[in-house]
Design an enzyme around this catalytic site. Structure first.
Site, PDB file in Angstrom:
ATOM      1  N   GLU A 177       3.712   3.691  24.759  1.00 44.22           N
ATOM      2  CA  GLU A 177       3.592   3.294  26.302  1.00 44.22           C
ATOM      3  C   GLU A 177       5.199   3.144  26.347  1.00 44.22           C
ATOM      4  O   GLU A 177       5.033   2.527  27.716  1.00 44.22           O
ATOM      5  CB  GLU A 177       1.870   3.008  26.563  1.00 44.22           C
ATOM      6  CG  GLU A 177       1.134   3.168  25.866  1.00 44.22           C
ATOM      7  CD  GLU A 177      -0.084   3.172  26.391  1.00 44.22           C
ATOM      8  OE1 GLU A 177      -0.210   1.648  27.375  1.00 44.22           O
ATOM      9  OE2 GLU A 177      -1.550   2.933  26.922  1.00 44.22           O
ATOM     10  N   GLU A 207      -6.045   8.352  20.321  1.00 43.70           N
ATOM     11  CA  GLU A 207      -7.235   7.759  20.871  1.00 43.70           C
ATOM     12  C   GLU A 207      -8.217   8.334  20.802  1.00 43.70           C
ATOM     13  O   GLU A 207      -8.366   8.547  22.747  1.00 43.70           O
ATOM     14  CB  GLU A 207      -6.360   6.619  21.578  1.00 43.70           C
ATOM     15  CG  GLU A 207      -5.223   5.793  21.268  1.00 43.70           C
ATOM     16  CD  GLU A 207      -4.347   4.831  21.536  1.00 43.70           C
ATOM     17  OE1 GLU A 207      -5.331   4.544  22.545  1.00 43.70           O
ATOM     18  OE2 GLU A 207      -3.681   4.161  21.496  1.00 43.70           O
TER      19      GLU A 207
END
Length: 1026
Positions: free
Chosen positions: A803, A904
């Site tokens: 991220e 995910e």
């Protein structure tokens, strides 16, 4: 605890004081004998409670000791107190522990062990081992045993007592005093309600508590109030019944009230206790009901059959017995009937408890529930809480489970949390499930800052009731593709629109005439746009813009696509966000966002869905800085036709994931094989579909079975992250990751490494955040070397720095080059692993920090610095996905030529049919797109996913509608064919990539061969030698 010198009538241990030698006792892989008071001098210790005691010798392992089978003497739900008088003899160093345990042999499950209690011992002195246990169901075999001292030390046992707790009656009626309304009670063909001492239209005050039940509108004698008690009674046990009752209404003389038991055993096993009998029209009043089985002190029976009242796991959940069974976790607990000069009183009952003098956030009130909860069962937790003191007005209160495994490892399971206040009681609700067989389990409340008290009125734990599945939503006239926006083309000026705030709206000409690409992909050929746009001027706040009410045009559970052209005026000082937003009863809902850095028209695309009936919904366009003009053209909000999209994707999938195959048979003449029957079955699709797993789930056979059958890749949810492997500096924990990796290797499951670093500061350990620049760089180097050297060649992928578009902890402290350094060093340490970037909200149009163009720019920047980026991770935590929006993001990222993985993926909806449709959208879009090379779900089992309402399988193993959709897709993506060999000795078919079995049946033989269809554009010829 019950001491050996106490009442022995209820003791379930046979020959508890060895007065009958070793009868009913068995040494476990060692030797034992009994000594008497006369012969005990050779040991040097006299019997304590009687005239004999047992000596266990020739012990070569800690676990060797003395045991007794107590299977036939335990009843489900009863709590038993254990007390054993023990000692040691022989060569000693220190004070060895003696441990009392249960060995549980379960039907179809591995043997489990239950820790009861332990005590430290010393030579020449008797000590007492004490503890309690409770079993919610009785396994195949229950063995009680004493163990623990080091090998070579003799274990001495004077006496053992195991007694049902309290030697008193246990009420099996749930909600016996109606303090919880009519919960668990059912009026039989009449009506019922509960009155309190405060609100009492009947005029008779309650006798035993604060409430009683009133049964009215009775037209028959037999109508009354009933409760099913089948699961709480045991065969062969005598029960006492007592009920406090009265009558009201038109009466002449006295009338009978009768307690009866209705038994239904043909189809359902029911035992229904009923109160009935007053004449019709008379109201039956019920103050309380007690049904109990008593453990008589005169009884000689060793088989006891009591059950805990109802399904309650917590002992003394409402503090009616003071603080009995409760304790402080690092603090004090105090009982109150009121606080703060009477301003704080219980919400229910007469008292509440406080956890006070707290010096740590984890301090709170606790209860040990070891033995009262069963593995693989789901439990509901409910607590009524508030906070008090230290000038804190609001704080998080959390229910947590502390679990100790038989090998002494500790686990902390977060059950639920809620924002509590100092003003009102609030209800905390959650759910948990234990996968393994713990030795200890403690539930506790924690969370507020030190110095703030946690107040608890009730804490209840019960076996979770099965919630019936949600029905599929019925949507009449969905009007797919029809725009719900009034005057979208602005042919009628600004009619239907209004300014949100003090801005001004006008209509101008000069916007694009074509629909934005994402809308075009959904709607196909459409009328061109008018070229008119709304010009918004005099904006003094970012939220000001054009708005429209759409409340009556929305249908529940329909997924709506959002599309528009937007542009901003001159004068911007930097990038500007523009957002199509919805106000749903005052709550902001994101319909799509775009970042604008120039004066061009930009497409904005997104989606939303409403799942609860709103009273007011407004759509509006907002975002640029105050003072900037905003232009909006061709706003479209329309329901998407997912079925039509699926048909399109099926054609695309056929081109992307299938291949023409020719089976060329040899080993016999073509003519002799002509016409022979051929059956082709695909056993596995080679496309990676995996899931994240936790360490605890590999202890649950049911979860393991579903996982290994339906997934071929794994990723560890937390166990490889730095905060898990090194929570404190120099304190390493690779045990969980090692266990999980071994599990995956045993089942031939490939693994992704998630993640080496995480750029978001809130996920970085405090000890790392406290380091100076030099020490932080050293820690980063040590992390890379330690992790990638340890697991070299074992993880196929690594998410290197998670991220990076949403955080910058390492870059801020170590400079921009640190990111490429992480990639380059990881590649040097493990060249076999593909190194990924990994981001969220790339594919849904709702986050300007990570939209595709910005992600591409980020990846190119890394590669320019020499970072060997080998793959693109799209997390896929998405709501109400729309295929063309997702596909548009994939198309844009495909220009980089790197493999794309959904890393995910999870979707969430309260309706499991809608959730299943969302998951199908994502899986079909991924499977149909040639750039996507794998999909990882972020879990699949309830209570073991980071998002609520996202699971495929319910907590206790029932596959829900979402899971059924997933399995149906897995079946759809397996190819099968049958036919006959042609004159050339060939059989042709088109099938998905993966592993196949072909069966050929001749007149004399049946042959089976395995082959693999790899990716490729050309026809694949597979030689089958018979």
């Amino acid at each position: 605890m019950i001491h050996p010198s106490g009442n022995r009538a209820a003791n379930i241990i046979v020959n508890h004081d060895f007065s009958d030698g070793l009868n009913s006792w068995h040494p476990n892989c060692c030797n034992a004998f009994v000594v008497s008071a006369e012969s005990s001098n050779q040991i040097g210790l006299s019997p304590k409670s009687g005239r004999t005691y047992a000596v266990v010798k020739n012990r070569t392992e800690h676990w060797q000791g003395l045991e007794q089978d107590i299977t036939g003497r335990i009843s489900p739900g009863c709590t038993y107190s254990v007390s054993a008088c023990v000692g040691v003899s022989g060569p000693l160093s220190g004070s060895p522990d003696v441990i009392a345990s249960l060995k549980l042999e379960n039907h179809g499950s591995p043997t489990s062990y239950l820790f009861i209690g332990k005590t430290s011992t010393s030579k020449g002195k008797w000590e007492t081992v004490e503890g309690t246990f409770s079993l919610s169901c009785v396994p195949k075999q229950i063995i009680f045993y004493l163990e623990g001292p080091p090998p070579g030390v003799e274990l001495l046992i004077d006496s053992v007592m195991i007694c049902p707790r309290g030697d008193s009656a246990v009420n099996i009626v749930v909600n016996h005093d109606f303090s919880n309304g009519l919960y668990s009670w059912h009026p039989n063909c009449c009506n019922g309600f509960v009155v309190s001492a405060v609100s009492n239209p009947v005029g008779l005050p309650p006798k035993s508590g604060g409430n009683y039940a009133v049964i009215k509108n009775r037209t028959k004698h037999w109508q009354g109030l009933e409760q099913d008690i089948a699961s709480r009674i045991s065969p062969g046990v005598t029960y006492s019944v007592s009920a406090c009752v009265a009558v009201s209404g038109p009466l002449s003389g006295c009338t009978d009230v009768m307690a009866t038991l209705k038994l239904i055993t043909l189809v359902q096993h029911l035992a229904i206790c009923s109160l009935e009998r007053p004449p019709p029209s008379a109201e039956l009043l019920i103050d309380s009901v007690v049904i109990s089985c008593s453990i008589s002190s005169k009884s000689e029976s060793t088989s006891i059959g009591c059950s805990i009242a109802g399904d309650e796991i917590i002992i003394n959940p409402q503090f009616l017995d003071g603080l009995s069974n409760w304790s402080g976790r690092g603090c004090k607990v105090v009982l109150h009937d009121s606080m703060a000069d009477g301003k704080i009183v219980p919400q229910t009952g007469k008292v509440f408890a406080s956890a006070t003098e707290r010096t740590q956030s984890w301090n709170g009130i606790q209860q040990e529930i070891t033995g009262r909860v069963q593995r693989k069962l789901a439990y509901d937790v409910t607590a009524i809480v508030r906070i008090y003191g230290n000038n804190v007005t609001t704080a998080t209160v959390q229910a947590t489970l502390w679990v100790q495994t038989p090998d002494r490892r500790e686990q902390y399971i977060g059950i639920a949390k809620i924002q509590a206040t100092d003003k009102n009681w609030v209800q905390l609700q959650g759910k948990f499930l234990l996968n393994g067989s713990p030795s200890r389990v403690v539930i506790y409340l924690e969370g507020p800052p030190p110095g703030t008290d946690i107040l608890v009125n009730v804490l209840s734990v019960k076996h979770a009731e099965k919630i019936p599945p949600s029905p599929p939503p019925v949507i009449e006239n969905p009007d797919y593709g029809v725009n719900i926006i009034t005057n979208s083309q602005l042919s009628d000026g600004t009619n239907g629109w209004f300014p949100l705030g003090n801005c001004n709206l006008s209509v101008a000409l000069g916007s694009p005439h074509v629909l934005p690409p994402m809308a075009r992909a959904s709607l196909g050929a459409s009328e061109p746009l008018s070229g008119f746009y709304i010009l918004v001027k005099n904006r003094t706040q970012t939220w000001m813009g054009p708005a429209q009410m759409i409340t009556d045009k929305l249908k529940l559970f329909l997924t709506y696509q959002v599309s528009a052209w937007v542009r901003i005026g001159s004068g911007a000082s930097g990038p500007q966000n523009v957002n199509v937003a919805l106000s749903v009863d005052g709550q902001w809902v994101n319909g799509g966002q775009v970042e604008i850095i120039d004066g061009r028209w930009h497409e904005i695309g997104g989606s939303f869905r409403i799942e609860k009936q709103p009273s007011k919904v407004m759509v509006y366009i907002q975002g640029p800085a105050a003072g900037l003009d905003l232009m909006v053209a061709g706003l479209q909000i329309f329901p998407v036709d997912r079925v039509a999209r699926f048909k399109h994707l099926a054609r695309q999938t056929d081109m992307t994931r299938k291949r023409d195959v020719v089976l060329q048979f040899s080993g016999s003449s073509s003519s002799s094989l002509f016409g022979t029957s051929v059956k082709v079955t695909q056993t596995q699709n080679s496309f990676p579909i995996g899931s994240c797993i936790k360490r605890t789930i590999i202890d649950n056979e049911d979860i393991v079975d579903f996982f290994v059958k339906n997934f071929n890749w794994a990723v560890f949810e937390n166990e490889l992250k730095w905060y898990w492997t090194e929570p404190q500096r120099g304190n390493f924990n690779y045990k969980d990751a090692d266990d999980m990796l071994a599990f995956c290797q045993d089942h031939k499951i490939e693994t992704r490494g998630h993640c080496i670093f995480w750029e978001v500061q809130s996920t970085v350990q405090q000890w790392i955040q406290a380091l100076n620049k030099k020490d932080l760089m050293t820690a980063v180097q040590n992390r890379l070397t330690g992790l990638l050297t340890r697991y070299k060649g074992k993880f196929r992928h690594y998410d290197v720095n998670n991220e990076m578009l949403h955080g910058s902890f390492y870059q801020d402290r170590l400079g921009k080059d640190i990111r490429s350094y992480m990639f380059k060093t990881a590649n040097q340490l493990d060249p076999s692993a593909t190194l990924f970037v990994n981001e969220y909200h790339v594919e849904d149009g709702c986050d300007t920090r990570s939209y595709p163009e910005k992600y591409i720019e980020h990846i190119l920047d890394l590669k320019q610095q020499g970072a060997p980026v080998g793959g693109i991770g799209i997390q896929g935590h998405i709501d109400n996905p729309v295929g063309p929006v997702v596909s548009d993001a994939l198309d844009k990222l495909d220009v980089l030529g790197l493999p794309i993985w959904f890393t995910e993926l999870d979707v969430s909806s309260i309706n499991e049919h809608v959730r299943g449709e969302d998951l199908e959208v994502m899986l079909r879009e991924a499977f149909a797109h040639p750039a996507v090379e794998g999909v990882m779900l972020w879990g699949f089992w309830e209570l073991f996913m980071s998002r609520e309402n996202a699971h495929l399988v319910d907590a206790e193993g029932e596959i829900n509608e979402t899971g059924k959709r997933f399995l149906a897709l897995k079946r759809e993506w397996l190819s099968h064919a049958h036919g006959r060999i042609d004159i050339q000795g060939q059989f042709e078919f088109r099938g998905f990539h993966g592993t196949y079995v072909v069966e050929i049946e001749t007149e004399t033989d049946k042959v089976s061969k395995t082959f693999v269809v790899d990716k490729g554009d050309s026809q694949l010829v597979v030689s089958i030698d018979l």
